[in-house]
Enzyme design. Structure first.
Site, PDB file in Angstrom:
ATOM      1  N   HIS A  16       0.875  -1.192   0.000  1.00  0.00           N
ATOM      2  CA  HIS A  16       0.000   0.000   0.000  1.00  0.00           C
ATOM      3  C   HIS A  16       0.899   1.225   0.000  1.00  0.00           C
ATOM      4  O   HIS A  16       1.456   1.610   1.033  1.00  0.00           O
ATOM      5  CB  HIS A  16      -0.903  -0.007   1.239  1.00  0.00           C
ATOM      6  CG  HIS A  16      -1.882   1.125   1.267  1.00  0.00           C
ATOM      7  ND1 HIS A  16      -3.229   0.934   1.516  1.00  0.00           N
ATOM      8  CD2 HIS A  16      -1.733   2.461   1.105  1.00  0.00           C
ATOM      9  CE1 HIS A  16      -3.845   2.112   1.490  1.00  0.00           C
ATOM     10  NE2 HIS A  16      -2.953   3.049   1.255  1.00  0.00           N
ATOM     11  N   LEU A  19       2.570   7.179  -4.386  1.00  0.00           N
ATOM     12  CA  LEU A  19       3.750   7.749  -5.066  1.00  0.00           C
ATOM     13  C   LEU A  19       3.475   9.117  -5.665  1.00  0.00           C
ATOM     14  O   LEU A  19       4.403   9.788  -6.113  1.00  0.00           O
ATOM     15  CB  LEU A  19       4.232   6.810  -6.174  1.00  0.00           C
ATOM     16  CG  LEU A  19       4.928   5.521  -5.733  1.00  0.00           C
ATOM     17  CD1 LEU A  19       5.348   4.703  -6.951  1.00  0.00           C
ATOM     18  CD2 LEU A  19       6.137   5.817  -4.854  1.00  0.00           C
ATOM     19  N   ARG A  20       2.177   9.511  -5.721  1.00  0.00           N
ATOM     20  CA  ARG A  20       1.823  10.821  -6.316  1.00  0.00           C
ATOM     21  C   ARG A  20       2.264  10.913  -7.769  1.00  0.00           C
ATOM     22  O   ARG A  20       2.416   9.927  -8.453  1.00  0.00           O
ATOM     23  CB  ARG A  20       2.403  11.985  -5.499  1.00  0.00           C
ATOM     24  CG  ARG A  20       2.281  11.881  -3.993  1.00  0.00           C
ATOM     25  CD  ARG A  20       0.866  11.782  -3.508  1.00  0.00           C
ATOM     26  NE  ARG A  20       0.807  11.951  -2.056  1.00  0.00           N
ATOM     27  CZ  ARG A  20      -0.192  11.512  -1.306  1.00  0.00           C
ATOM     28  NH1 ARG A  20      -1.216  10.865  -1.846  1.00  0.00           N
ATOM     29  NH2 ARG A  20      -0.195  11.724  -0.018  1.00  0.00           N
ATOM     30  N   ASN A  44      -5.157   7.357  -5.915  1.00  0.00           N
ATOM     31  CA  ASN A  44      -5.861   8.601  -5.565  1.00  0.00           C
ATOM     32  C   ASN A  44      -5.095   9.841  -6.033  1.00  0.00           C
ATOM     33  O   ASN A  44      -4.772  10.733  -5.255  1.00  0.00           O
ATOM     34  CB  ASN A  44      -6.184   8.669  -4.056  1.00  0.00           C
ATOM     35  CG  ASN A  44      -4.944   8.658  -3.169  1.00  0.00           C
ATOM     36  OD1 ASN A  44      -3.904   8.117  -3.538  1.00  0.00           O
ATOM     37  ND2 ASN A  44      -5.061   9.248  -1.994  1.00  0.00           N
ATOM     38  N   HIS A 172      -4.642  -0.757   5.821  1.00  0.00           N
ATOM     39  CA  HIS A 172      -4.098  -0.022   6.979  1.00  0.00           C
ATOM     40  C   HIS A 172      -4.979  -0.124   8.224  1.00  0.00           C
ATOM     41  O   HIS A 172      -5.467   0.873   8.744  1.00  0.00           O
ATOM     42  CB  HIS A 172      -3.819   1.450   6.635  1.00  0.00           C
ATOM     43  CG  HIS A 172      -4.892   2.152   5.839  1.00  0.00           C
ATOM     44  ND1 HIS A 172      -6.198   2.182   6.209  1.00  0.00           N
ATOM     45  CD2 HIS A 172      -4.811   2.837   4.678  1.00  0.00           C
ATOM     46  CE1 HIS A 172      -6.874   2.872   5.314  1.00  0.00           C
ATOM     47  NE2 HIS A 172      -6.069   3.268   4.372  1.00  0.00           N
ATOM     48  N   ASP A 244       1.435   2.510   3.540  1.00  0.00           N
ATOM     49  CA  ASP A 244       0.603   3.711   3.399  1.00  0.00           C
ATOM     50  C   ASP A 244       1.472   4.969   3.478  1.00  0.00           C
ATOM     51  O   ASP A 244       1.025   6.022   3.937  1.00  0.00           O
ATOM     52  CB  ASP A 244      -0.537   3.764   4.415  1.00  0.00           C
ATOM     53  CG  ASP A 244      -1.636   4.735   3.998  1.00  0.00           C
ATOM     54  OD1 ASP A 244      -1.665   5.138   2.821  1.00  0.00           O
ATOM     55  OD2 ASP A 244      -2.456   5.109   4.856  1.00  0.00           O
ATOM     56  N   HIS A 248       3.497  14.345   1.615  1.00  0.00           N
ATOM     57  CA  HIS A 248       2.941  15.685   1.347  1.00  0.00           C
ATOM     58  C   HIS A 248       4.101  16.657   1.527  1.00  0.00           C
ATOM     59  O   HIS A 248       4.966  16.430   2.378  1.00  0.00           O
ATOM     60  CB  HIS A 248       1.840  16.035   2.355  1.00  0.00           C
ATOM     61  CG  HIS A 248       0.602  15.202   2.228  1.00  0.00           C
ATOM     62  ND1 HIS A 248      -0.398  15.471   1.323  1.00  0.00           N
ATOM     63  CD2 HIS A 248       0.202  14.089   2.895  1.00  0.00           C
ATOM     64  CE1 HIS A 248      -1.361  14.579   1.443  1.00  0.00           C
ATOM     65  NE2 HIS A 248      -1.025  13.718   2.381  1.00  0.00           N
ATOM     66  N   ALA A 260      -3.344  14.745   5.726  1.00  0.00           N
ATOM     67  CA  ALA A 260      -3.162  13.449   6.398  1.00  0.00           C
ATOM     68  C   ALA A 260      -2.149  12.612   5.632  1.00  0.00           C
ATOM     69  O   ALA A 260      -2.229  12.503   4.408  1.00  0.00           O
ATOM     70  CB  ALA A 260      -4.496  12.715   6.472  1.00  0.00           C
TER      71      ALA A 260
HETATM   72  O1  DOR Z   1      -3.174   9.478   5.870  1.00  0.00           O
HETATM   73  C1  DOR Z   1      -3.542   9.171   4.756  1.00  0.00           C
HETATM   74  N1  DOR Z   1      -3.013   9.749   3.640  1.00  0.00           N
HETATM   75  N2  DOR Z   1      -4.518   8.285   4.610  1.00  0.00           N
HETATM   76  C2  DOR Z   1      -5.071   8.005   3.419  1.00  0.00           C
HETATM   77  O2  DOR Z   1      -5.964   7.214   3.369  1.00  0.00           O
HETATM   78  C3  DOR Z   1      -4.635   8.727   2.199  1.00  0.00           C
HETATM   79  C4  DOR Z   1      -3.291   9.227   2.353  1.00  0.00           C
HETATM   80  C5  DOR Z   1      -2.915  10.227   1.279  1.00  0.00           C
HETATM   81  O3  DOR Z   1      -3.177   9.954   0.102  1.00  0.00           O
HETATM   82  O4  DOR Z   1      -2.363  11.271   1.617  1.00  0.00           O
HETATM   83 ZN    ZN Z   2      -3.321   5.069   1.583  1.00  0.00          ZN
END
Ligand code: DOR
Ligand code: ZN
Length: 342
Positions: A16, A19-20, A44, A172, A244, A248, A260
């Site tokens: 999980h 990588l953006r 995402n 997660h 996970d 950021h 998050a």
């Molecule tokens: O903390 C998180 N960040 N939880 C998630 O489910 C998504 C992730 C993110 O894409 O930043």
């Molecule tokens: Zn995630």
């Protein structure tokens, strides 16, 4: 784990990983590709990965970002209830799983699912069952933040019962309730992150607020962390490592309206080695948790890679470009000595 000088992990997998895209992808992808054999790549992005073109072009961008490293990006689609079997069949060889987000539950999940009506989801989920495509779920309701994951368990139960041949991965997991659910349904599996094995809510908000530990699902209680540790350290056969790791930029974390996500990819193997040693868990269990269980559950054979970890202090960098990792500025007990292809 005996305190031998080195331990060797074979074909580590991160089941999980975020990588953006763009500059961030170019910063973080080489770090995962250096020490892991492969990773399940979350979809995402903005907009999310929903088409054949999206999957194929994102995979190309990942491969170009990692250069010469041997690393398999296991691609996923962002779940939409209108995926039909012809579409999924056409993409079967290009994806490893499909990720389902409840609408608006976390970063870039606005286009996710609202309501979990079995009949609405049936065509897509039956097609996935027939094609043996695992369904990865971010399992949280929009209830009170500490209860969201436990409140979601009835949804897991409903889906696991309605689609008994569908592999459902509870992503997660953070609670003792999710750990217990694993043994009630044959087709439920789980990933566990590094940070949820190390921290509780106290570490995030018990003293001065620590934004780099803020993530979804939020870290829970000591007894929850204990339950996660137990199944990770014994390498419960239905549990896999999934970091996970969710990078950021520093300004988005250290701001009013903190994003998050905990960034753990470059320190994950070192910290796991330390954790398993601290708890005297055998290295075979770490090997199963970091790779063997995932290979069996997903039916994948990753590129061969051996990672040699040495018990020597490792000063975790303050940042990788503008992304602050977990344990930034601290020293942990293991470092990566060598990575050998093959
Ligand atoms: O903390 C998180 N960040 N939880 C998630 O489910 C998504 C992730 C993110 O894409 O930043
Ligand atoms: Zn995630």
């Amino acid at each position: 784990m005996p305190s031998t000088e080195t331990i060797t992990l074979h074909n580590p997998l991160d089941m999980h990983l975020h990588l953006r895209d763009g500059d961030m992808l170019r910063t973080v992808a080489p770090l995962s590709a250096h020490s892991f054999s492969g990773a399940v790549i979350m979809p995402n992005l903005v907009p999310p990965v929903t088409t054949a073109d999206d999957v194929k072009s994102y995979k190309e961008r990942i491969l170009s970002a990692i250069g010469k490293e041997r690393f398999a990006p296991y691609m996923t689609l962002f779940f939409k209830p209108d995926y039909d079997s012809a579409f999924l069949e056409s993409l079967r060889d290009d994806i490893t799983a499909i990720k389902l987000y409840p609408a608006g539950i976390t970063t870039n999940s606005e286009g996710g699912v609202s309501g979990f009506d079995v009949e609405t989801l049936r065509p897509a989920l039956e097609a996935m069952s027939a094609l043996d495509i695992p369904l990865c779920i971010h399992g949280e309701t929009n209830g009170f933040v500490m209860d969201r994951e436990a409140e979601f368990i009835p949804v897991y139960e409903k889906l696991a019962t309605a689609f008994p041949n569908l592999k459902i991965i509870m992503e997660h997991i953070t609670t003792k309730e999710s750990v217990a659910a694993l043994d009630r349904f044959e087709n439920l599996y789980a990933t566990i992150t590094l940070h949820h094995l190390f921290i509780t809510l106290d570490d995030v908000a018990g003293g001065m607020l620590r934004p780099h530990l803020f993530c979804k699902p939020i870290a829970k209680r000591p007894e929850d962390r204990e339950a996660l540790l137990k199944v990770a350290l014994e390498a419960h056969p239905k549990v896999m490592f999934g970091s996970d790791s969710a990078p950021h930029p520093q300004h988005a974390k250290e701001s009013c309206g903190c994003a998050a996500g905990v960034f753990t990819a470059p320190i994950a193997l070192q910290a796991l080695a330390q954790l398993f040693e601290t708890h005297q868990a055998p290295v075979e269990k770490l090997q199963a948790f970091i790779s063997d269980n995932a290979q069996r559950i997903y039916g994948i054979t990753p590129p061969k890679k051996s990672v040699i970890l040495q018990k020597q202090p490792f000063a975790v960098p303050a940042a990788y470009n503008d992304v602050v990792p977990m344990f930034a500025g601290e020293t942990i007990d293991y470092r990566i000595k060598e990575v050998i292809d093959g």
